[in-house]
Design an enzyme around this catalytic site. Structure first.
Site, PDB file in Angstrom:
ATOM      1  N   ALA A  79      38.090  48.966  -3.772  1.00  0.00           N
ATOM      2  CA  ALA A  79      38.283  47.585  -4.225  1.00  0.00           C
ATOM      3  C   ALA A  79      37.218  46.740  -3.530  1.00  0.00           C
ATOM      4  O   ALA A  79      36.742  47.094  -2.447  1.00  0.00           O
ATOM      5  CB  ALA A  79      39.671  47.112  -3.830  1.00  0.00           C
ATOM      6  N   GLY A 132      40.322  52.135  -3.733  1.00  0.00           N
ATOM      7  CA  GLY A 132      40.625  51.922  -5.157  1.00  0.00           C
ATOM      8  C   GLY A 132      39.878  52.877  -6.073  1.00  0.00           C
ATOM      9  O   GLY A 132      40.326  53.139  -7.196  1.00  0.00           O
ATOM     10  N   GLU A 174      41.885  55.931  -5.997  1.00  0.00           N
ATOM     11  CA  GLU A 174      43.142  55.596  -6.685  1.00  0.00           C
ATOM     12  C   GLU A 174      42.936  55.571  -8.204  1.00  0.00           C
ATOM     13  O   GLU A 174      43.803  55.999  -8.965  1.00  0.00           O
ATOM     14  CB  GLU A 174      43.673  54.252  -6.168  1.00  0.00           C
ATOM     15  CG  GLU A 174      44.199  54.378  -4.732  1.00  0.00           C
ATOM     16  CD  GLU A 174      44.563  53.039  -4.124  1.00  0.00           C
ATOM     17  OE1 GLU A 174      43.685  52.157  -4.043  1.00  0.00           O
ATOM     18  OE2 GLU A 174      45.729  52.860  -3.718  1.00  0.00           O
ATOM     19  N   GLU A 191      41.716  52.657   3.728  1.00  0.00           N
ATOM     20  CA  GLU A 191      42.314  51.327   3.905  1.00  0.00           C
ATOM     21  C   GLU A 191      42.824  51.040   5.309  1.00  0.00           C
ATOM     22  O   GLU A 191      42.710  49.912   5.787  1.00  0.00           O
ATOM     23  CB  GLU A 191      43.468  51.125   2.893  1.00  0.00           C
ATOM     24  CG  GLU A 191      43.003  50.853   1.471  1.00  0.00           C
ATOM     25  CD  GLU A 191      42.746  52.118   0.658  1.00  0.00           C
ATOM     26  OE1 GLU A 191      42.689  53.223   1.246  1.00  0.00           O
ATOM     27  OE2 GLU A 191      42.594  52.006  -0.571  1.00  0.00           O
TER      28      GLU A 191
HETATM   29  N1  COA Z   1      33.612  46.320  -1.476  1.00  0.00           N
HETATM   30  C1  COA Z   1      32.566  45.470  -1.529  1.00  0.00           C
HETATM   31  N2  COA Z   1      31.300  45.835  -1.371  1.00  0.00           N
HETATM   32  C2  COA Z   1      31.066  47.148  -1.146  1.00  0.00           C
HETATM   33  C3  COA Z   1      32.102  48.100  -1.070  1.00  0.00           C
HETATM   34  C4  COA Z   1      33.425  47.632  -1.243  1.00  0.00           C
HETATM   35  N3  COA Z   1      34.470  48.460  -1.209  1.00  0.00           N
HETATM   36  N4  COA Z   1      31.567  49.311  -0.805  1.00  0.00           N
HETATM   37  C5  COA Z   1      30.236  49.116  -0.729  1.00  0.00           C
HETATM   38  N5  COA Z   1      29.928  47.826  -0.938  1.00  0.00           N
HETATM   39  C6  COA Z   1      28.595  47.193  -0.938  1.00  0.00           C
HETATM   40  C7  COA Z   1      28.065  47.010   0.482  1.00  0.00           C
HETATM   41  O1  COA Z   1      28.602  45.829   1.071  1.00  0.00           O
HETATM   42  C8  COA Z   1      26.582  46.922   0.207  1.00  0.00           C
HETATM   43  O2  COA Z   1      26.291  45.625  -0.301  1.00  0.00           O
HETATM   44  P1  COA Z   1      24.996  44.803   0.237  1.00  0.00           P
HETATM   45  O3  COA Z   1      23.822  45.661  -0.131  1.00  0.00           O
HETATM   46  O4  COA Z   1      25.067  43.521  -0.529  1.00  0.00           O
HETATM   47  O5  COA Z   1      25.194  44.666   1.716  1.00  0.00           O
HETATM   48  C9  COA Z   1      26.388  47.891  -0.947  1.00  0.00           C
HETATM   49  O6  COA Z   1      27.656  48.049  -1.541  1.00  0.00           O
HETATM   50  C10 COA Z   1      25.887  49.258  -0.487  1.00  0.00           C
HETATM   51  O7  COA Z   1      26.785  49.760   0.490  1.00  0.00           O
HETATM   52  P2  COA Z   1      26.332  50.271   1.937  1.00  0.00           P
HETATM   53  O8  COA Z   1      27.500  50.143   2.858  1.00  0.00           O
HETATM   54  O9  COA Z   1      25.055  49.607   2.343  1.00  0.00           O
HETATM   55  O10 COA Z   1      26.028  51.808   1.611  1.00  0.00           O
HETATM   56  P3  COA Z   1      26.091  53.025   2.636  1.00  0.00           P
HETATM   57  O11 COA Z   1      25.483  54.177   1.926  1.00  0.00           O
HETATM   58  O12 COA Z   1      25.524  52.643   3.956  1.00  0.00           O
HETATM   59  O13 COA Z   1      27.651  53.328   2.868  1.00  0.00           O
HETATM   60  C11 COA Z   1      29.949  53.604   2.160  1.00  0.00           C
HETATM   61  C12 COA Z   1      28.452  53.783   1.810  1.00  0.00           C
HETATM   62  C13 COA Z   1      30.739  53.965   0.929  1.00  0.00           C
HETATM   63  C14 COA Z   1      30.318  54.572   3.291  1.00  0.00           C
HETATM   64  C15 COA Z   1      30.209  52.152   2.602  1.00  0.00           C
HETATM   65  O14 COA Z   1      29.678  51.283   1.627  1.00  0.00           O
HETATM   66  C16 COA Z   1      31.688  51.812   2.763  1.00  0.00           C
HETATM   67  O15 COA Z   1      32.284  52.204   3.748  1.00  0.00           O
HETATM   68  N6  COA Z   1      32.248  51.055   1.808  1.00  0.00           N
HETATM   69  C17 COA Z   1      33.607  50.593   1.878  1.00  0.00           C
HETATM   70  C18 COA Z   1      34.575  51.704   1.581  1.00  0.00           C
HETATM   71  C19 COA Z   1      35.998  51.216   1.694  1.00  0.00           C
HETATM   72  O16 COA Z   1      36.499  50.906   2.762  1.00  0.00           O
HETATM   73  N7  COA Z   1      36.691  51.177   0.555  1.00  0.00           N
HETATM   74  C20 COA Z   1      38.089  50.801   0.504  1.00  0.00           C
HETATM   75  C21 COA Z   1      38.233  49.395   0.131  1.00  0.00           C
HETATM   76  S1  COA Z   1      39.968  48.960   0.084  1.00  0.00           S
END
Ligand code: COA
Length: 260
Positions: A66, A112, A115, A135
């Protein structure tokens, strides 16, 4: 229909819906959830669509969760509403569609994203896929059905560990867990999903819809799945597909199901 956050195309009976926010790793914001609802509904109502495939654009992510930026300042009420609306609009909606839905998990499927994949009828993954419910690392719990569907698919102990550690599992582990049905190279993922879709399309879409209902009934509180199965089984006898299927068998030819 024109969408901003997703793509939808229908070819040879398969509607492929692609979540298309690659710069945000296809994170599900409110607008994307609404568009997905609309696209799934349109595909389910489209007589040319026999199977739906959902995937993420780019090579990195199915859906990274999400959109955290949208709910970071939410109150208790707003948080509850976010989960309730999302479940109704997308996750429960997809699970209960009568058209088969295959998730083609092509990278990160987190929060999400996992999910959503779990709400689909089954999942296939590319070997770079990473899946998890992170989460609790954000101070929240899965809110789009993850605490219910993950134990259904992988068992309670594995689900507890995945949720408590907020860790990710790779595609092979997801395969071992039964979370995905097949794992292939990334460039073989959509062809595999399409190959499975074409096998599904050979069968009666009316019978498949009844089967989805009966299988889902196993997981519904207060519903007797055996009764739902009996009713669905009976319903099939009133369909043109049943007449065609049984007649074709007796005539030793391939059935051409009218889907009615
Ligand atoms: N919500 C909002 N933005 C998200 C996102 C999310 N769940 N997951 C990734 N993004 C965005 C990042 O903020 C980044 O945006 P920016 O370039 O404007 O800063 C872009 O997507 C790329 O992500 P980034 O974190 O730079 O890539 P990465 O390869 O270093 O890491 C992940 C990949 C998936 C490990 C990392 O993005 C992450 O941990 N995301 C969140 C996962 C999460 O907790 N999901 C559950 C949400 S309830």
């Amino acid at each position: 229909m024109n969408y901003e956050n997703i793509l939808s195309k229908t070819t040879n009976g398969i509607t492929t819906i692609t979540i298309n926010r690659p710069k945000k790793l296809n994170a599900l914001n409110k607008a994307t959830i609404q568009e997905l609802h609309d696209a799934f509904e349109a595909a389910d109502n489209d007589e040319h669509t026999k199977v739906i495939i959902i995937t993420g654009s780019g090579e990195k992510a199915f859906v990274a969760g999400a959109d955290i930026s949208e709910f970071a300042d939410f109150s208790v009420e707003e948080g509850g509403k976010l989960a309730a609306q999302g479940q109704q609009l997308l996750f429960n909606f997809v699970e209960n569609l009568s058209t088969p839905v295959i998730a083609a998990v092509n990278g990160f499927a987190l929060g999400g994203g996992l999910e959503l994949a779990m709400a689909c009828h089954f999942r296939v993954a590319s070997n770079n896929a990473k899946m998890g419910l992170p989460e609790t690392s954000l101070g929240v719990i899965p809110g789009y059905g993850g605490t219910q569907r993950l134990p259904q698919l992988v068992g309670k102990g594995r689900a507890m560990e995945m949720v408590m550690t907020a860790g990710m599992i790779d595609a092979d582990q997801a395969l071992t867990y039964g979370l995905v049905n097949h794992v292939v190279e990334q460039d073989e993922l959509i062809p595999l999903a399409e190959k499975i879709a074409s096998k599904i399309m050979r069968n009666s879409s009316v019978a498949i819809a009844e089967a989805i209902k009966a299988i889902n009934a196993n997981y519904e509180d207060g519903v007797n799945g055996y009764d739902v199965e009996i009713e669905g089984f009976g319903n099939c006898f009133g369909t043109e597909d049943f007449v065609e299927g049984t007649t074709a068998f007796l005539e030793k030819r391939k059935a051409e199901f009218p889907g009615k």
